[in-house]
Design a protein around this motif. Structure first.
Motif, PDB file in Angstrom:
ATOM      1  N   GLN A  51      31.509  52.381  34.283  1.00 58.80           N
ATOM      2  CA  GLN A  51      30.832  53.034  35.407  1.00 58.80           C
ATOM      3  C   GLN A  51      30.572  52.047  36.545  1.00 58.80           C
ATOM      4  OE1 GLN A  51      30.136  56.152  36.078  1.00 58.80           O
ATOM      5  NE2 GLN A  51      29.075  55.561  37.956  1.00 58.80           N
ATOM      6  N   PHE A  52      30.175  50.827  36.188  1.00 57.74           N
ATOM      7  CA  PHE A  52      29.841  49.848  37.223  1.00 57.74           C
ATOM      8  C   PHE A  52      30.976  48.846  37.453  1.00 57.74           C
ATOM      9  CE2 PHE A  52      25.768  51.483  35.818  1.00 57.74           C
ATOM     10  CZ  PHE A  52      25.171  51.760  37.030  1.00 57.74           C
ATOM     11  N   SER A  53      32.194  49.326  37.355  1.00 59.66           N
ATOM     12  CA  SER A  53      33.304  48.384  37.496  1.00 59.66           C
ATOM     13  C   SER A  53      33.714  48.236  38.968  1.00 59.66           C
ATOM     14  CB  SER A  53      34.489  48.843  36.658  1.00 59.66           C
ATOM     15  OG  SER A  53      34.867  50.130  37.061  1.00 59.66           O
ATOM     16  N   TYR A  54      34.551  47.246  39.185  1.00 57.63           N
ATOM     17  CA  TYR A  54      35.066  46.995  40.543  1.00 57.63           C
ATOM     18  C   TYR A  54      36.374  47.763  40.671  1.00 57.63           C
ATOM     19  CZ  TYR A  54      37.384  44.435  44.301  1.00 57.63           C
ATOM     20  OH  TYR A  54      38.051  44.111  45.439  1.00 57.63           O
ATOM     21  N   ALA A  60      42.615  51.392  39.601  1.00 52.06           N
ATOM     22  CA  ALA A  60      42.333  50.144  38.875  1.00 52.06           C
ATOM     23  C   ALA A  60      40.830  49.892  38.800  1.00 52.06           C
ATOM     24  CB  ALA A  60      43.023  48.984  39.569  1.00 52.06           C
ATOM     25  N   ARG A  61      40.393  49.560  37.606  1.00 47.30           N
ATOM     26  CA  ARG A  61      38.957  49.266  37.435  1.00 47.30           C
ATOM     27  C   ARG A  61      38.818  47.946  36.682  1.00 47.30           C
ATOM     28  NH1 ARG A  61      36.602  54.181  38.598  1.00 47.30           N
ATOM     29  NH2 ARG A  61      34.538  53.320  38.193  1.00 47.30           N
ATOM     30  N   PHE A  62      38.055  47.034  37.281  1.00 48.54           N
ATOM     31  CA  PHE A  62      37.868  45.729  36.629  1.00 48.54           C
ATOM     32  C   PHE A  62      36.414  45.556  36.206  1.00 48.54           C
ATOM     33  CE2 PHE A  62      41.426  45.284  39.551  1.00 48.54           C
ATOM     34  CZ  PHE A  62      42.412  44.935  38.632  1.00 48.54           C
ATOM     35  N   ASP A  63      36.252  45.262  34.944  1.00 51.17           N
ATOM     36  CA  ASP A  63      34.880  45.110  34.428  1.00 51.17           C
ATOM     37  C   ASP A  63      34.887  44.286  33.151  1.00 51.17           C
ATOM     38  OD1 ASP A  63      35.642  46.866  32.318  1.00 51.17           O
ATOM     39  OD2 ASP A  63      35.508  48.480  33.807  1.00 51.17           O
ATOM     40  N   LEU A  64      33.742  44.264  32.468  1.00 52.82           N
ATOM     41  CA  LEU A  64      33.611  43.439  31.255  1.00 52.82           C
ATOM     42  C   LEU A  64      33.620  44.276  29.979  1.00 52.82           C
ATOM     43  CD1 LEU A  64      30.946  40.772  32.316  1.00 52.82           C
ATOM     44  CD2 LEU A  64      33.408  40.560  32.249  1.00 52.82           C
ATOM     45  N   ARG A  65      34.293  45.411  29.991  1.00 59.01           N
ATOM     46  CA  ARG A  65      34.286  46.258  28.779  1.00 59.01           C
ATOM     47  C   ARG A  65      34.888  45.533  27.585  1.00 59.01           C
ATOM     48  NH1 ARG A  65      39.011  50.233  31.011  1.00 59.01           N
ATOM     49  NH2 ARG A  65      38.187  49.539  32.988  1.00 59.01           N
ATOM     50  N   MET A  66      35.658  44.472  27.887  1.00 60.23           N
ATOM     51  CA  MET A  66      36.260  43.726  26.771  1.00 60.23           C
ATOM     52  C   MET A  66      35.188  43.063  25.891  1.00 60.23           C
ATOM     53  SD  MET A  66      37.355  40.620  29.107  1.00 60.23           S
ATOM     54  CE  MET A  66      38.035  41.140  30.477  1.00 60.23           C
ATOM     55  N   VAL A  95      43.494  60.176  35.050  1.00 56.20           N
ATOM     56  CA  VAL A  95      44.670  59.837  34.240  1.00 56.20           C
ATOM     57  C   VAL A  95      45.720  59.320  35.214  1.00 56.20           C
ATOM     58  CG1 VAL A  95      46.382  60.737  32.612  1.00 56.20           C
ATOM     59  CG2 VAL A  95      44.055  61.636  32.611  1.00 56.20           C
ATOM     60  N   ASP A  96      45.856  58.014  35.278  1.00 53.42           N
ATOM     61  CA  ASP A  96      46.736  57.422  36.277  1.00 53.42           C
ATOM     62  C   ASP A  96      47.431  56.208  35.690  1.00 53.42           C
ATOM     63  OD1 ASP A  96      44.606  55.650  36.121  1.00 53.42           O
ATOM     64  OD2 ASP A  96      43.561  56.632  37.784  1.00 53.42           O
ATOM     65  N   ILE A  97      48.103  55.490  36.514  1.00 50.56           N
ATOM     66  CA  ILE A  97      48.832  54.308  36.048  1.00 50.56           C
ATOM     67  C   ILE A  97      47.889  53.292  35.409  1.00 50.56           C
ATOM     68  CG2 ILE A  97      48.810  53.496  38.477  1.00 50.56           C
ATOM     69  CD1 ILE A  97      51.630  52.485  36.287  1.00 50.56           C
ATOM     70  N   GLY A  98      46.669  53.251  35.970  1.00 53.01           N
ATOM     71  CA  GLY A  98      45.672  52.313  35.439  1.00 53.01           C
ATOM     72  C   GLY A  98      45.362  52.603  33.979  1.00 53.01           C
ATOM     73  N   GLY A 146      47.368  40.215  34.912  1.00 52.06           N
ATOM     74  CA  GLY A 146      47.705  41.641  35.028  1.00 52.06           C
ATOM     75  C   GLY A 146      47.457  42.136  36.452  1.00 52.06           C
ATOM     76  N   MET A 147      46.402  41.614  37.036  1.00 52.13           N
ATOM     77  CA  MET A 147      46.036  42.014  38.403  1.00 52.13           C
ATOM     78  C   MET A 147      47.130  41.614  39.388  1.00 52.13           C
ATOM     79  SD  MET A 147      42.409  40.946  39.850  1.00 52.13           S
ATOM     80  CE  MET A 147      41.079  41.524  38.935  1.00 52.13           C
ATOM     81  N   SER A 148      47.699  40.435  39.163  1.00 54.02           N
ATOM     82  CA  SER A 148      48.709  39.957  40.121  1.00 54.02           C
ATOM     83  C   SER A 148      49.969  40.815  40.038  1.00 54.02           C
ATOM     84  CB  SER A 148      49.018  38.480  39.884  1.00 54.02           C
ATOM     85  OG  SER A 148      49.501  38.345  38.572  1.00 54.02           O
ATOM     86  N   PHE A 149      50.208  41.449  38.883  1.00 47.44           N
ATOM     87  CA  PHE A 149      51.357  42.351  38.770  1.00 47.44           C
ATOM     88  C   PHE A 149      51.165  43.593  39.634  1.00 47.44           C
ATOM     89  CE2 PHE A 149      52.385  40.216  34.681  1.00 47.44           C
ATOM     90  CZ  PHE A 149      53.698  39.892  34.994  1.00 47.44           C
ATOM     91  N   ASP A 150      49.924  43.945  39.812  1.00 46.20           N
ATOM     92  CA  ASP A 150      49.621  45.163  40.568  1.00 46.20           C
ATOM     93  C   ASP A 150      49.741  44.972  42.077  1.00 46.20           C
ATOM     94  OD1 ASP A 150      49.271  46.933  38.612  1.00 46.20           O
ATOM     95  OD2 ASP A 150      47.078  46.812  38.528  1.00 46.20           O
ATOM     96  N   ASN A 151      49.947  43.708  42.492  1.00 43.46           N
ATOM     97  CA  ASN A 151      50.015  43.394  43.922  1.00 43.46           C
ATOM     98  C   ASN A 151      48.783  43.875  44.686  1.00 43.46           C
ATOM     99  OD1 ASN A 151      52.439  42.037  43.886  1.00 43.46           O
ATOM    100  ND2 ASN A 151      53.588  43.973  43.891  1.00 43.46           N
TER     101      ASN A 151
END
Ligand code: ADP
Ligand code: MG
Length: 423
Positions: A51-54, A60-66, A95-98, A146-151
């Motif tokens: 929910q609080f991801s970037y 694309a969502r970047f967070d600490l769910r890991m 439901v997307d590429i991400g 992985g992020m750099s692959f997404d350009n």
């Protein structure tokens, strides 16, 4: 520093949740959470992270769910389950590429965690913390790659800084917290165990000592009686002593058994007033001997639940102690009070009283100030019986003035008694 800021918010959330789980643990009975509550906690954590991801772009969502996934996978062995839950939650956000990237990243991770779980738990704590930090760091690096692959047009420094520091820092803090709780818990268990063993040992030593004394005395007198020329009178005297000593030994065993196994087999309704009356009648001769006047003030009703025999034993011990504390006479007040929730029994004497140190030791096995005349088991039995009847004891005492015991037992409701046909 968009990414770092977002990851920092994630980290704060994780730490708040860590504290909440610590509080839950504290409140739990045996300092452990059940598996379902643990799974729920992890899933909520994952959801909050997502929910609080970037999200620089919609897919694309970047967070600490890991972090919850890795820790849940390694410490609880629920990696695959958490990944399935996470994918479910993530799909709610589109439901997307991400989502496919997420699948590609986390499904192998779930399998790896699943395989590592048994090995991980066998490692020493410091190695476990170090290992989780390494995993956090590697996952951080993988995320940036992985992020750099997404350009995506993100600040490279921000991405590297955020993903190198935050996951490893977060995972390190939380796994340290987990290890700390585990260690404290283990130490607590060990302490309880050694305390128990110590108590059993002390009990054993004290009991054998208490029983050996009267038995040695008895066997000594039996030996004396082997003398053929002993007068009838003497023989009778010795026999009486032997009987008394054997009776004492039996009493020690009886008291010990009541303490060791105070389980009350039958719970019956006890009329406190009539029970106390009978006990007082029983002890009246002793009171006369000590010139003690017994004053009673009983309220009319008051039923509690307990075993009649044990209730009597309990209050005989208490009243006897009270009478014995007044060697030069005095007054013994026995009164009861009734309320909807509890029946209170008060036993007040004007005897020698106790110092605060003596009060602290009250109820300790074999603690007695009466020398040969005391077994020091009476109050111990009282405490364990009252506890078994769901009661509580409060003692107030002042040296030279006297002692007051307050006993509180839960009342049996009138309704319930009507059902059983007592009223
Ligand atoms: P015992 O009566 O065999 O000594 P108890 O376990 O019944 O053993 O009591 C332990 C000790 O507690 C007594 O020796 C006495 O010192 C103290 N005690 C108990 N009840 C009273 C009381 N009402 N007033 C003063 N001291 C008491
Ligand atoms: Mg006693």
């Amino acid at each position: 520093m968009e990414i770092t800021t977002h990851l920092f918010i994630n980290l704060s959330l994780l730490i708040i949740l860590l504290f909440i789980s610590l509080i839950l643990l504290e409140k739990s009975k045996n300092f452990s959470l059940s598996k379902p509550s643990m799974i729920t906690l992890f899933i909520v954590t994952i959801w909050l992270c997502i929910q609080f991801s970037y999200a620089p772009v919609s897919y694309a969502r970047f967070d600490l769910r890991m972090i919850p996934i890795v820790l849940g996978g390694l410490y609880v062995g629920i990696g695959p389950l958490l990944v399935i839950a996470m994918i479910g939650i993530r799909s709610l956000y589109g439901v997307d590429i991400g989502l496919w990237q997420t699948l590609a990243f986390y499904v192998p991770l779930a399998l790896i965690l699943w395989r590592l779980y048994p090995w991980f738990l066998k490692q020493p704590p410091t190695k476990r913390i170090f290992f989780t930090i390494c995993i956090g760091m590697s996952l951080g690096i993988l995320s940036v790659v992985g992020m750099s692959f997404d350009n995506l047009s993100v600040n490279q420094f921000d991405a590297w800084f955020g993903f190198l520091i935050m996951p490893s820092l977060g995972i390190g803090i939380i796994s340290y917290g987990i290890e700390f709780v585990r260690k404290t818990n283990e130490m607590q268990q060990q302490l309880i165990k050694t305390e128990k063993l110590k108590a059993v040992e002390q009990m054993g030593a004290a009991i054998s000592h208490e029983i050996r004394n009267p038995l040695t005395a008895a066997s000594g007198f039996v030996q004396l009686m082997q003398d053929d020329y002993l007068s009838r009178q003497k023989r009778k005297e010795y026999l009486a002593i032997v009987r008394e000593e054997l009776f004492l030994a039996e009493k020690v065993i009886q008291d010990y058994l009541t303490f060791a196994k105070p389980a009350i087999e039958k719970f019956e309704e006890l009329n406190v007033k009539s029970e106390l009356r009978q006990i007082i009648n029983l002890l009246q001769p002793l009171a006369n001997q000590y010139s003690v006047e017994i004053v009673t003030d009983f309220c009319i009703i008051g039923y509690i639940q307990g075993d009649e025999q044990k209730f009597r034993q309990c209050f005989v011990n208490v009243l006897k102690n009270a009478i014995e504390s007044m060697p030069h006479g005095g007054t013994l007040h026995v009164s009861t009070e009734y309320s909807q929730d509890e029946v209170t029994i008060m036993v007040k004497d004007t005897g020698v009283g106790m110092t605060s140190q003596q009060l602290e030791r009250l109820g300790e096995p074999f603690y007695s100030t009466k020398g040969k005349n005391g077994t020091g088991l009476g109050m111990m039995v009282v405490y364990s019986l009252v506890r078994a009847m769901n009661g509580t004891i409060l003692v107030e005492s002042e040296v030279g003035k006297g002692t007051t015991f307050h006993f509180e037992f839960p009342t049996i409701s009138i309704k319930k008694m009507e059902q059983t046909g007592r009223v």
